[in-house]
Design an enzyme around this catalytic site. Structure first.
Site, mmCIF file in Angstrom:
data_model
loop_
_atom_site.group_PDB
_atom_site.id
_atom_site.type_symbol
_atom_site.label_atom_id
_atom_site.label_comp_id
_atom_site.label_asym_id
_atom_site.label_seq_id
_atom_site.Cartn_x
_atom_site.Cartn_y
_atom_site.Cartn_z
ATOM 1 N N ASN A 171 0.565 -0.005 15.860
ATOM 2 C CA ASN A 171 0.649 -0.398 14.451
ATOM 3 C C ASN A 171 2.021 -0.023 13.927
ATOM 4 O O ASN A 171 2.555 1.029 14.262
ATOM 5 C CB ASN A 171 -0.411 0.333 13.612
ATOM 6 C CG ASN A 171 -1.805 -0.198 13.841
ATOM 7 O OD1 ASN A 171 -2.001 -1.303 14.325
ATOM 8 N ND2 ASN A 171 -2.795 0.599 13.480
ATOM 9 N N ARG A 210 -5.560 -3.096 18.348
ATOM 10 C CA ARG A 210 -4.951 -2.343 19.446
ATOM 11 C C ARG A 210 -5.929 -2.127 20.598
ATOM 12 O O ARG A 210 -5.582 -2.340 21.761
ATOM 13 C CB ARG A 210 -4.392 -1.007 18.961
ATOM 14 C CG ARG A 210 -3.172 -1.186 18.054
ATOM 15 C CD ARG A 210 -2.660 0.130 17.536
ATOM 16 N NE ARG A 210 -3.713 0.784 16.753
ATOM 17 C CZ ARG A 210 -3.860 2.099 16.653
ATOM 18 N NH1 ARG A 210 -3.030 2.913 17.259
ATOM 19 N NH2 ARG A 210 -4.821 2.601 15.920
#
Length: 88
Positions: A36, A18
């Site tokens: 996620n 990320r």
């Protein structure tokens, strides 16, 4: 402008996917977000100039150095005017 939603499968959580994705998005001036998912995948939404969005999709096929990407599902969507990029 173009918009793509991607689902990235493999060893992609806990490897700075990320954070790295957010850095790449800033570098390519792409808006959207990355998150996620409970099933172990990573979902991202990219919106911006076509070449920049395609560069982000291509980056997702490799990910950061510690990631092992097994596959990427890509869906085209209608642009919504996203602003900024967020790692959720």
């Amino acid at each position: 402008m173009t918009r793509r939603r991607v689902i990235v499968r493999g060893h992609v959580q806990g490897v700075f996917f990320r954070a790295s994705c957010a850095q790449e998005a800033a570098r390519h001036d792409v808006a959207g977000w990355v998150s996620n998912r409970p099933d172990g995948t990573v979902e991202a939404l990219f919106e911006g100039e076509r070449d920049s969005v395609e560069a982000m999709v291509a980056w997702c096929r490799v990910g950061p150095p510690a990631a092992v990407v097994d596959g990427v599902d890509v869906t085209e969507e209608r642009p919504q005017g996203e602003q900024g990029f967020e790692a959720r």
